[in-house]
Scaffold this motif. Structure first.
Motif, PDB file in Angstrom:
ATOM      1  N   GLN A  90      56.338  36.996  -4.752  1.00 33.08           N
ATOM      2  CA  GLN A  90      55.871  35.639  -4.469  1.00 33.08           C
ATOM      3  C   GLN A  90      54.355  35.740  -4.291  1.00 33.08           C
ATOM      4  OE1 GLN A  90      57.383  32.399  -3.977  1.00 33.08           O
ATOM      5  NE2 GLN A  90      55.188  31.914  -3.879  1.00 33.08           N
ATOM      6  N   ARG A  92      52.132  33.158  -5.093  1.00 38.01           N
ATOM      7  CA  ARG A  92      51.497  31.857  -4.858  1.00 38.01           C
ATOM      8  C   ARG A  92      51.650  31.497  -3.385  1.00 38.01           C
ATOM      9  NH1 ARG A  92      53.048  26.354  -5.237  1.00 38.01           N
ATOM     10  NH2 ARG A  92      55.182  27.045  -5.576  1.00 38.01           N
ATOM     11  N   ASP A  93      50.533  31.230  -2.738  1.00 36.86           N
ATOM     12  CA  ASP A  93      50.562  30.803  -1.341  1.00 36.86           C
ATOM     13  C   ASP A  93      50.486  29.285  -1.284  1.00 36.86           C
ATOM     14  OD1 ASP A  93      50.530  33.409  -0.151  1.00 36.86           O
ATOM     15  OD2 ASP A  93      48.434  33.581  -0.759  1.00 36.86           O
ATOM     16  N   ASP A  96      47.596  26.902  -2.773  1.00 40.51           N
ATOM     17  CA  ASP A  96      46.878  27.474  -3.920  1.00 40.51           C
ATOM     18  C   ASP A  96      46.649  26.400  -4.974  1.00 40.51           C
ATOM     19  OD1 ASP A  96      46.959  29.924  -2.752  1.00 40.51           O
ATOM     20  OD2 ASP A  96      48.102  30.925  -4.343  1.00 40.51           O
ATOM     21  N   PRO A 100      52.332  25.712 -10.330  1.00 34.30           N
ATOM     22  CA  PRO A 100      53.258  26.820 -10.070  1.00 34.30           C
ATOM     23  C   PRO A 100      53.872  27.351 -11.371  1.00 34.30           C
ATOM     24  CG  PRO A 100      53.704  24.986  -8.586  1.00 34.30           C
ATOM     25  CD  PRO A 100      52.712  24.492  -9.592  1.00 34.30           C
ATOM     26  N   ASP A 126      42.611  33.647 -10.894  1.00 37.31           N
ATOM     27  CA  ASP A 126      42.998  32.506 -10.062  1.00 37.31           C
ATOM     28  C   ASP A 126      42.674  31.201 -10.789  1.00 37.31           C
ATOM     29  OD1 ASP A 126      40.294  31.897  -9.729  1.00 37.31           O
ATOM     30  OD2 ASP A 126      40.256  32.324  -7.572  1.00 37.31           O
ATOM     31  N   LYS A 142      44.533  39.307  -4.519  1.00 33.74           N
ATOM     32  CA  LYS A 142      45.146  38.023  -4.893  1.00 33.74           C
ATOM     33  C   LYS A 142      45.595  38.076  -6.358  1.00 33.74           C
ATOM     34  CE  LYS A 142      46.344  33.765  -4.177  1.00 33.74           C
ATOM     35  NZ  LYS A 142      47.518  33.489  -3.344  1.00 33.74           N
ATOM     36  N   TYR A 143      46.815  37.637  -6.624  1.00 34.39           N
ATOM     37  CA  TYR A 143      47.412  37.633  -7.963  1.00 34.39           C
ATOM     38  C   TYR A 143      47.425  39.022  -8.609  1.00 34.39           C
ATOM     39  CZ  TYR A 143      46.951  32.615  -7.284  1.00 34.39           C
ATOM     40  OH  TYR A 143      47.024  31.355  -6.769  1.00 34.39           O
ATOM     41  N   ASP A 158      56.654  34.621  -8.853  1.00 37.80           N
ATOM     42  CA  ASP A 158      56.239  33.240  -8.608  1.00 37.80           C
ATOM     43  C   ASP A 158      54.746  33.228  -8.377  1.00 37.80           C
ATOM     44  OD1 ASP A 158      58.473  31.155  -8.458  1.00 37.80           O
ATOM     45  OD2 ASP A 158      59.340  32.958  -7.549  1.00 37.80           O
ATOM     46  N   THR A 159      54.048  32.502  -9.265  1.00 39.54           N
ATOM     47  CA  THR A 159      52.589  32.535  -9.221  1.00 39.54           C
ATOM     48  C   THR A 159      52.045  31.199  -9.714  1.00 39.54           C
ATOM     49  OG1 THR A 159      50.681  33.876  -9.842  1.00 39.54           O
ATOM     50  CG2 THR A 159      52.437  33.703 -11.494  1.00 39.54           C
ATOM     51  N   ILE A 160      50.846  31.172 -10.261  1.00 41.92           N
ATOM     52  CA  ILE A 160      50.301  29.951 -10.854  1.00 41.92           C
ATOM     53  C   ILE A 160      50.030  30.200 -12.334  1.00 41.92           C
ATOM     54  CG2 ILE A 160      49.198  29.144  -8.715  1.00 41.92           C
ATOM     55  CD1 ILE A 160      46.483  30.112 -10.295  1.00 41.92           C
ATOM     56  N   ASP A 235      58.763  21.795  -9.150  1.00 39.81           N
ATOM     57  CA  ASP A 235      58.840  22.795  -8.084  1.00 39.81           C
ATOM     58  C   ASP A 235      59.595  22.230  -6.881  1.00 39.81           C
ATOM     59  OD1 ASP A 235      57.119  21.149  -6.725  1.00 39.81           O
ATOM     60  OD2 ASP A 235      55.445  22.551  -6.676  1.00 39.81           O
TER      61      ASP A 235
END
Ligand code: MBD
Ligand code: FE
Length: 254
Positions: A90, A92-93, A96, A100, A126, A142-143, A158-160, A235
């Motif tokens: 996971q 994605r915070d 962000d 998604p 990002d 990050k990422y 799960d990210t962007i 989402d």
């Protein structure tokens, strides 16, 4: 590289450059500008970027081009030692920027059998096109993640959805691109590196169908096998999200 190969390759390289100088009757002012330019590439720290944008795709094709259409260049922004996440990450915070993205992936061997326990590295930019551990203003790691495939060769993420990457215009690499009239973009991409015992190292990127730069990647690292369709998927909060499915087929070690 043995001495004979060094001699041959370096001689041909110098001959190729001299050939250009002769062909275009390069002048002293142009020679001095080119020298200053090369010095500025070093002083800015952009040699890794410059080399990977202009030359890595050719080397990648030499090494892996005839083995699998599913590999491509590593680029300048991989960092070893990212946080380990098991089979699901996971990244994605809450809060962000960026849409998604849910990734369902599977790693198989050349005969389609799942590869359990394969080690996967993922990294991407990002929502403002910056890579952690390189560009200021992005949280460390990050990422970036390390994952391991489950018994069925699967892992999820799960990210962007990252944006297209623009090579900074202020640096020497971007200035050269602008001076020649090329744009400085790479299509949006996810980077992955997969290691499984008995298989060749597998470095790749995934691209998204419909990306405006999909046919004109400045680093020339797009292959048709690596373009995926993003499936629209709401989402959990009812916002827009995307999903993709992909199967990586590794190549047996020789
Ligand atoms: C990138 O993000 C990249 O992946 C490559 C290959 C070159 C420049 C920026
Ligand atoms: Fe990249």
């Amino acid at each position: 590289m043995n001495d004979e190969r060094t001699t041959t390759v370096v001689r041909d390289l110098m001959d190729a450059v001299r050939g250009v100088l002769v062909k275009h009757e390069v002048t002293y002012p142009e020679y001095r500008a080119a020298k200053d330019y090369l010095i500025s590439v070093g002083e800015s720290g952009e040699w890794p970027l410059f080399a990977d944008v202009f030359f890595e795709a050719t080397v990648e094709a030499n090494e892996y081009g005839d083995l699998s259409g599913q590999t491509t260049i590593e680029g300048p922004f991989f960092v070893a030692g990212a946080p380990a996440h098991g089979t699901s990450a996971q990244l994605r915070d809450a809060g962000d920027d960026g849409d998604p993205l849910h990734v369902e992936a599977r790693v198989v061997d050349g005969s389609g059998r799942p590869l359990a326990g394969a080690e996967v590295e993922v990294w991407h930019a990002d929502a403002s096109g910056r890579y952690s551990n390189f560009h200021p203003g992005v949280a460390e790691w990050k990422y970036r993640a390390r994952l391991t495939t489950d018994d069925d060769g699967r892992f999820t993420l799960d990210t962007i959805v990252p944006p297209p990457y623009e090579i900074p215009k202020e640096g020497p690499t971007g200035r050269l691109l602008l001076a020649t009239g090329w744009h400085a973009f790479r299509p949006a991409h996810l980077h992955l590196m997969i290691r499984a015992e008995g298989h060749l190292p597998f470095t790749t990127q995934l691209y998204f169908a419909g990306d405006p730069y999909i046919d004109s990647d400045v680093a020339d690292a797009v292959k048709p096998e690596l373009i995926v369709e993003l499936e629209k998927r709401p989402d959990a909060q009812g916002g827009t999200g995307f999903a993709l499915d992909y199967e990586f087929a590794l190549v047996d070690a020789r």
